[in-house]
Enzyme design. Structure first.
Site, PDB file in Angstrom:
ATOM      1  N   ASP A  84       4.820  -6.214   9.349  1.00 41.66           N
ATOM      2  CA  ASP A  84       6.022  -5.927  10.430  1.00 41.66           C
ATOM      3  C   ASP A  84       5.864  -6.803  11.526  1.00 41.66           C
ATOM      4  O   ASP A  84       6.978  -7.268  12.203  1.00 41.66           O
ATOM      5  CB  ASP A  84       5.830  -4.340  10.998  1.00 41.66           C
ATOM      6  CG  ASP A  84       6.276  -3.516   9.857  1.00 41.66           C
ATOM      7  OD1 ASP A  84       6.868  -3.962   9.192  1.00 41.66           O
ATOM      8  OD2 ASP A  84       5.763  -2.229   9.946  1.00 41.66           O
ATOM      9  N   THR A 124      -1.212   7.203  -0.335  1.00 40.67           N
ATOM     10  CA  THR A 124      -2.411   7.548  -1.230  1.00 40.67           C
ATOM     11  C   THR A 124      -3.427   6.115  -0.808  1.00 40.67           C
ATOM     12  O   THR A 124      -4.298   6.160  -1.122  1.00 40.67           O
ATOM     13  CB  THR A 124      -2.322   7.055  -2.907  1.00 40.67           C
ATOM     14  OG1 THR A 124      -1.574   5.517  -2.888  1.00 40.67           O
ATOM     15  CG2 THR A 124      -1.407   8.065  -3.523  1.00 40.67           C
ATOM     16  N   ASP A 136       0.396  -3.312  12.198  1.00 34.97           N
ATOM     17  CA  ASP A 136       0.937  -3.905  10.923  1.00 34.97           C
ATOM     18  C   ASP A 136       1.181  -5.336  10.872  1.00 34.97           C
ATOM     19  O   ASP A 136       2.455  -5.687  11.628  1.00 34.97           O
ATOM     20  CB  ASP A 136       1.995  -3.013  10.611  1.00 34.97           C
ATOM     21  CG  ASP A 136       2.479  -3.163   9.158  1.00 34.97           C
ATOM     22  OD1 ASP A 136       2.690  -4.308   8.832  1.00 34.97           O
ATOM     23  OD2 ASP A 136       2.647  -1.997   8.352  1.00 34.97           O
ATOM     24  N   ARG A 189       0.727  -1.175  -0.102  1.00 32.73           N
ATOM     25  CA  ARG A 189       0.032   0.195   0.101  1.00 32.73           C
ATOM     26  C   ARG A 189       1.123   1.363   0.061  1.00 32.73           C
ATOM     27  O   ARG A 189       1.697   1.416   0.728  1.00 32.73           O
ATOM     28  CB  ARG A 189      -0.871   0.139   1.387  1.00 32.73           C
ATOM     29  CG  ARG A 189      -1.964  -1.037   1.200  1.00 32.73           C
ATOM     30  CD  ARG A 189      -3.141  -0.424   2.335  1.00 32.73           C
ATOM     31  NE  ARG A 189      -2.491  -0.031   3.608  1.00 32.73           N
ATOM     32  CZ  ARG A 189      -3.177   0.352   4.799  1.00 32.73           C
ATOM     33  NH1 ARG A 189      -4.574   0.400   4.273  1.00 32.73           N
ATOM     34  NH2 ARG A 189      -2.884   0.573   5.897  1.00 32.73           N
TER      35      ARG A 189
HETATM   36  C1  PRP Z   1      -1.109  -4.722   4.611  1.00 32.95           C
HETATM   37  C2  PRP Z   1      -1.852  -6.037   4.502  1.00 32.95           C
HETATM   38  C3  PRP Z   1      -2.556  -5.901   3.218  1.00 32.95           C
HETATM   39  C4  PRP Z   1      -3.019  -4.536   3.117  1.00 32.95           C
HETATM   40  C5  PRP Z   1      -4.360  -4.202   3.489  1.00 32.95           C
HETATM   41  O1  PRP Z   1      -0.186  -4.769   3.650  1.00 32.95           O
HETATM   42  O2  PRP Z   1      -1.044  -7.163   4.787  1.00 32.95           O
HETATM   43  O3  PRP Z   1      -1.948  -6.542   2.210  1.00 32.95           O
HETATM   44  O4  PRP Z   1      -1.858  -3.633   3.882  1.00 32.95           O
HETATM   45  O5  PRP Z   1      -4.632  -2.902   3.400  1.00 32.95           O
HETATM   46  P1  PRP Z   1      -5.665  -2.410   2.251  1.00 32.95           P
HETATM   47  O6  PRP Z   1      -6.631  -3.305   2.539  1.00 32.95           O
HETATM   48  O7  PRP Z   1      -6.131  -1.076   2.743  1.00 32.95           O
HETATM   49  O8  PRP Z   1      -5.145  -2.784   1.040  1.00 32.95           O
HETATM   50  P2  PRP Z   1       1.131  -3.776   3.481  1.00 32.95           P
HETATM   51  O9  PRP Z   1       0.813  -2.903   2.445  1.00 32.95           O
HETATM   52  O10 PRP Z   1       1.454  -3.027   4.818  1.00 32.95           O
HETATM   53  O11 PRP Z   1       2.513  -4.434   2.895  1.00 32.95           O
HETATM   54  P3  PRP Z   1       3.211  -5.647   3.876  1.00 32.95           P
HETATM   55  O12 PRP Z   1       2.483  -6.984   3.816  1.00 32.95           O
HETATM   56  O13 PRP Z   1       4.284  -5.747   2.871  1.00 32.95           O
HETATM   57  O14 PRP Z   1       3.614  -5.240   4.908  1.00 32.95           O
HETATM   58  N1  URA Z   2      -2.435  -3.557   6.890  1.00 30.49           N
HETATM   59  C1  URA Z   2      -2.154  -4.003   8.251  1.00 30.49           C
HETATM   60  O1  URA Z   2      -1.022  -4.717   8.282  1.00 30.49           O
HETATM   61  N2  URA Z   2      -2.921  -3.460   9.265  1.00 30.49           N
HETATM   62  C2  URA Z   2      -3.874  -2.709   9.246  1.00 30.49           C
HETATM   63  O2  URA Z   2      -4.320  -2.503   9.946  1.00 30.49           O
HETATM   64  C3  URA Z   2      -4.208  -2.408   8.076  1.00 30.49           C
HETATM   65  C4  URA Z   2      -3.499  -2.505   7.027  1.00 30.49           C
END
Ligand code: PRP
Ligand code: URA
Length: 209
Positions: free
Chosen positions: A203, A108, A200, A104
């Site tokens: 993380d 944005t 997160d 994400r």
């Molecule tokens: C997080 C999560 C989803 C997304 C959800 O990933 O694992 O993929 O955000 O958010 P959304 O429904 O608003 O799209 P992130 O972008 O933090 O990436 P990561 O898994 O690499 O940490």
């Molecule tokens: N992605 C995450 O990992 N946690 C949230 O709460 C939203 C998006």
């Protein structure tokens, strides 16, 4: 409209309470995400077709039931979806695993694709898309669209925590997709995080914060 299945099994809810806690270690968080994925897989595959087969036990012939060779695939959304893979592979060792890399954009909140590798015959398979968090729904919506572009028609989404905003988006854009989640939380905050959520997920699985 796709159905929303909230899996309120006591074991799932207990494990979820542990990973929501901010003091839970990376090791425990990672292990429990995988355990919850296993339990959810057990429930979500309840209606897989079975067929009658005859086998010989040491005592007699027996009519037994086996999975009817339905072709399945799981597609974790990188990174956090990776945490759910092992728990499912333990139950379905022959499952094929595709990967979709999305992050994400923090400004944005829109998903950006950086990787996509799916099984060659994905269009013949029933697919479970895996991501612990369904927040705005942007990432899952995009991942499901990519998979549909490859000809796949039977897709389910498996999350651990979903926000109402994300559920609404998937139900609007992909009304053919059922959603399985362990919890439907209250809302998103101004940064697109699920409240109360668990923070997160990527993380916390990979210890990057
Ligand atoms: C997080 C999560 C989803 C997304 C959800 O990933 O694992 O993929 O955000 O958010 P959304 O429904 O608003 O799209 P992130 O972008 O933090 O990436 P990561 O898994 O690499 O940490
Ligand atoms: N992605 C995450 O990992 N946690 C949230 O709460 C939203 C998006």
């Amino acid at each position: 409209m796709g159905q929303l299945h909230v899996m309120d099994h006591p074991l799932i809810q207990h494990k979820l309470s542990v990973i929501r806690d901010k003091n839970t270690s990376v090791k425990e968080f990672r292990e429990i995400i995988s355990e919850i994925a296993s339990l959810m897989c057990y429930e979500a595959t309840r209606n897989l077709p079975v067929e009658d087969v005859e086998i010989e036990t040491p005592v007699a012939t027996a009519k037994v039931k086996r999975l009817a060779g339905k072709k399945l695939a799981i597609v974790p959304i990188l990174r956090a979806g990776l945490g759910m893979v092992d728990g499912i592979v333990q139950l379905i060792p022959s499952v094929k695993v595709g990967h979709i890399g999305l992050y994400r954009d923090p400004d944005t909140l829109k998903p950006v694709e950086y990787y996509c590798k799916l099984p060659k015959d994905i269009e013949e398979r029933d697919v479970f898309v895996l991501d612990p968090m369904l927040a705005t729904g942007g990432s899952a919506e995009a991942a499901i669209s990519f998979i549909k572009q490859r000809g796949c028609r039977t897709i389910r989404l498996m999350n651990i925590i979903a926000a109402p905003e994300g559920v609404k988006k998937i139900q609007e854009v992909h009304p053919d997709v059922d959603i399985y989640t362990a919890a439907l939380d209250e809302r998103l905050n101004d940064h697109g995080y699920i409240v109360p959520g668990l923070g997160d997920a990527g993380d916390r699985i990979f210890g990057t914060k």
